[in-house]
Design a protein around this motif. Structure first.
Motif, PDB file in Angstrom:
ATOM      1  N   ALA A 108       0.573  -1.210  -0.126  1.00 19.02           N
ATOM      2  CA  ALA A 108      -0.001   0.056  -0.067  1.00 19.02           C
ATOM      3  C   ALA A 108       0.979   1.221  -0.164  1.00 19.02           C
ATOM      4  O   ALA A 108       0.412   2.390  -0.191  1.00 19.02           O
ATOM      5  N   ASN A 109       2.016   1.127   0.469  1.00 20.93           N
ATOM      6  CA  ASN A 109       2.823   2.291   0.419  1.00 20.93           C
ATOM      7  C   ASN A 109       3.952   2.586  -0.593  1.00 20.93           C
ATOM      8  O   ASN A 109       4.811   3.510  -0.472  1.00 20.93           O
ATOM      9  N   ILE A 110       3.942   1.446  -1.386  1.00 18.06           N
ATOM     10  CA  ILE A 110       5.090   1.686  -2.803  1.00 18.06           C
ATOM     11  C   ILE A 110       4.864   2.765  -3.702  1.00 18.06           C
ATOM     12  O   ILE A 110       5.673   3.387  -3.910  1.00 18.06           O
ATOM     13  N   ASP A 111       3.776   2.716  -4.206  1.00 18.62           N
ATOM     14  CA  ASP A 111       3.471   3.784  -5.172  1.00 18.62           C
ATOM     15  C   ASP A 111       2.346   4.668  -4.796  1.00 18.62           C
ATOM     16  O   ASP A 111       1.031   4.569  -4.677  1.00 18.62           O
ATOM     17  N   LEU A 112       2.827   5.809  -4.017  1.00 18.33           N
ATOM     18  CA  LEU A 112       2.026   6.772  -3.391  1.00 18.33           C
ATOM     19  C   LEU A 112       1.593   7.980  -4.443  1.00 18.33           C
ATOM     20  O   LEU A 112       2.308   8.095  -5.508  1.00 18.33           O
ATOM     21  N   ASP A 113       0.283   8.446  -4.175  1.00 17.96           N
ATOM     22  CA  ASP A 113       0.043   9.416  -5.029  1.00 17.96           C
ATOM     23  C   ASP A 113       0.452  10.846  -4.782  1.00 17.96           C
ATOM     24  O   ASP A 113       1.144  10.921  -3.893  1.00 17.96           O
ATOM     25  N   LEU A 114       0.356  11.886  -5.710  1.00 17.84           N
ATOM     26  CA  LEU A 114       0.931  13.086  -5.511  1.00 17.84           C
ATOM     27  C   LEU A 114       0.459  13.612  -4.217  1.00 17.84           C
ATOM     28  O   LEU A 114       1.340  14.350  -3.587  1.00 17.84           O
ATOM     29  N   ASP A 115      -0.638  13.493  -3.831  1.00 18.13           N
ATOM     30  CA  ASP A 115      -1.290  14.276  -2.757  1.00 18.13           C
ATOM     31  C   ASP A 115      -0.479  13.789  -1.456  1.00 18.13           C
ATOM     32  O   ASP A 115      -0.097  14.521  -0.603  1.00 18.13           O
ATOM     33  N   ILE A 116      -0.162  12.580  -1.398  1.00 13.75           N
ATOM     34  CA  ILE A 116       0.357  11.897  -0.073  1.00 13.75           C
ATOM     35  C   ILE A 116       1.765  12.492  -0.138  1.00 13.75           C
ATOM     36  O   ILE A 116       2.348  12.718   0.884  1.00 13.75           O
ATOM     37  N   LYS A 117       2.590  12.423  -1.400  1.00 17.76           N
ATOM     38  CA  LYS A 117       3.771  12.830  -1.412  1.00 17.76           C
ATOM     39  C   LYS A 117       3.823  14.530  -0.970  1.00 17.76           C
ATOM     40  O   LYS A 117       4.888  14.642  -0.274  1.00 17.76           O
ATOM     41  N   LYS A 118       3.021  15.049  -1.496  1.00 20.69           N
ATOM     42  CA  LYS A 118       3.000  16.509  -1.017  1.00 20.69           C
ATOM     43  C   LYS A 118       2.933  16.730   0.447  1.00 20.69           C
ATOM     44  O   LYS A 118       3.630  17.336   1.092  1.00 20.69           O
ATOM     45  N   LEU A 119       2.100  15.995   1.121  1.00 18.83           N
ATOM     46  CA  LEU A 119       1.824  15.804   2.422  1.00 18.83           C
ATOM     47  C   LEU A 119       3.105  15.444   3.266  1.00 18.83           C
ATOM     48  O   LEU A 119       3.710  16.015   4.214  1.00 18.83           O
TER      49      LEU A 119
END
Length: 446
Positions: free
Chosen positions: A46-57
């Motif tokens: 669940a944590n390998i391919d993070l979407d952009l919103d999660i990366k920004k946070l």
């Protein structure tokens, strides 16, 4: 039976739309779980391919997330993550406070002792190693504060208290096409409204260069874990035992709302409001306060539909409160020649206990006359909107008697009772077990 995803079409069907081709291997593979070296961004699907919103946070909070390593006799004792909550300047030197888990300081998971020669190393974002000083710790809530000094000010977290209240009055239901949430109340201005299903993100930092930041997205849930600490909330984020413990849980704005702990299936977290209360009482009374109520409670909206229907029938205008799930009956018994303390859910359970020679006292809730199924709507003159609000009121009344207003749906009575808020003794504090190392199957590793 789980597919091994050897078929390219099956593999693509299960991938995140944010997946990008890079070096990785498909399994299943076996990895060592609950070890000091386990990260939660390289082998947790669940944590390998993070979407952009999660990366920004994650990037937003990265400046105030640190990793910590404790050592005793020169050997690593424990690793954890932490949050810089305060930074102040004294004569040109900056001192920062870090909130983390007290597991960092334990000699073992079962011990409540700190080694005499303990040393704490703190790794900040740029890789700088700082020597940490233990400011305070509380075994009951498993939290600790570590102080470091630096030549420049460090970024600090934005902490946000939680509002976990929601109305259950049916007349509050509105058409969602009009843009209104059927159970939403007007939020408190200084609080963040957290509802079941809301996105939360657990963040941690690895303790070895390059000191990488990690993020685990999930959803807030009403369910509870098996820990002793009943003030814990949880999200279904997937973190690792070491890198995730003590790190911040953030909301969709990057505000810190909790301190993370570790369970195999979820991420339990202690609300920042509880940690803040601990520190507030430490500064005011030079000791930690541990309120004892003798009951398990939940928000009214979390009760079963049948119970809500009965409550609404008897008290149609009551929309908030805390629902009493269990009243705890502490009994001191002499069993086989030794004194043993147990907890029962009702006095009826006494008949099933053999060889009882002595029964002493009861819980604060029992002495007040509170029963399972009751709803507490007022405490110390304040309307009770939620569990966290009730805990906050009780905290400030530890050792005192307070008036509570209780709704008893089975009889339709509205009762005024007196509850004496007890205090947990130092030998009855919460346990914080950690899982043993084991090998587990993962789908892919990177």
């Amino acid at each position: 039976m789980e597919l091994k995803c050897r078929d390219p079409e099956q593999r693509m069907a299960r991938l995140s739309p944010w997946k990008r081709g890079r070096s990785e291997s498909w399994g299943p593979y076996q990895i060592c779980c609950h070890s000091f070296w386990e990260k939660f961004d390289t082998n947790t699907d669940a944590n390998i391919d993070l979407d952009l919103d999660i990366k920004k946070l994650a990037l937003k909070v990265s400046p105030f997330v640190v990793s910590l390593v404790s050592l005793a006799a020169g050997k690593p004792l424990f690793m954890a993550s932490g949050t810089i909550t305060k930074s102040e300047e004294v004569n040109g030197t900056y001192f920062s406070s870090i909130l983390t888990s007290a597991s960092l300081l334990r000699t073992s998971a079962e011990s409540d002792a700190i080694p005499d020669d303990i040393k704490v190393n703190v790794h900040i974002r740029d890789g700088t190693l700082c020597e940490g000083q233990v400011l305070a710790y509380d075994w009951h809530y498993n939290i600790a504060w570590i102080k470091i000094k630096s030549d420049a000010p460090l970024a600090t977290a934005s902490l946000r208290l939680l509002d976990d209240s929601m109305s259950v009055v049916p007349s509050g239901i509105q058409d969602k096409e009009l843009g209104s949430d059927c159970f939403q109340l007007h939020p408190h201005s200084d609080f963040f409204k957290l509802c079941p299903g809301d996105m939360v993100v657990a963040v941690g930092r690895y303790f070895q260069p390059p000191d990488e930041i990690m993020a685990a997205p999930g959803r807030f849930s009403l369910d509870c874990c098996d820990f002793d600490c009943k003030e814990l909330l949880w999200g279904n984020c997937k973190i690792s035992e070491v890198c995730g413990i003590g790190g911040p849980l953030i909301n969709r704005h990057g505000e810190v709302i909790g301190v993370n702990f570790y369970d195999r299936l979820c991420t339990p977290f202690l609300p920042i409001s509880i940690a803040s209360k601990c520190l507030e009482h430490l500064k005011k009374y030079r000791r930690f306060c541990r309120p004892l109520l003798g009951m398990e409670i939940t928000n009214l909206y979390a009760a079963s539909l049948g119970k809500l229907d009965r409550i609404n029938l008897k008290f149609p205008n009551e929309s908030n409160g805390v629902f009493v799930e269990k009243v705890r009956y502490p009994l001191h018994m002499i069993l086989d020649g030794s004194v043993t303390e147990i907890f029962l859910e009702s006095h009826a359970s006494l008949q099933n206990l053999p060889n009882i020679n002595q029964v002493i006292g009861g819980s604060p809730a029992e002495c007040a006359g509170i029963l399972s199924g009751d709803v507490i709507v007022q405490c110390a003159g304040n309307f009770v909107q939620s569990v966290l609000e009730f805990y906050g009121i009780s905290w400030d009344k530890c050792g005192e008697s307070v008036e509570v207003v209780v709704l008893r749906s089975r009889t339709g009575d509205r009762l005024n009772l007196t509850l004496k808020v007890g205090e947990t003794s130092s030998d009855k504090i919460n346990r914080w077990p950690l899982p043993e190392r084991c090998r587990v199957d993962v789908k892919r590793v990177r």
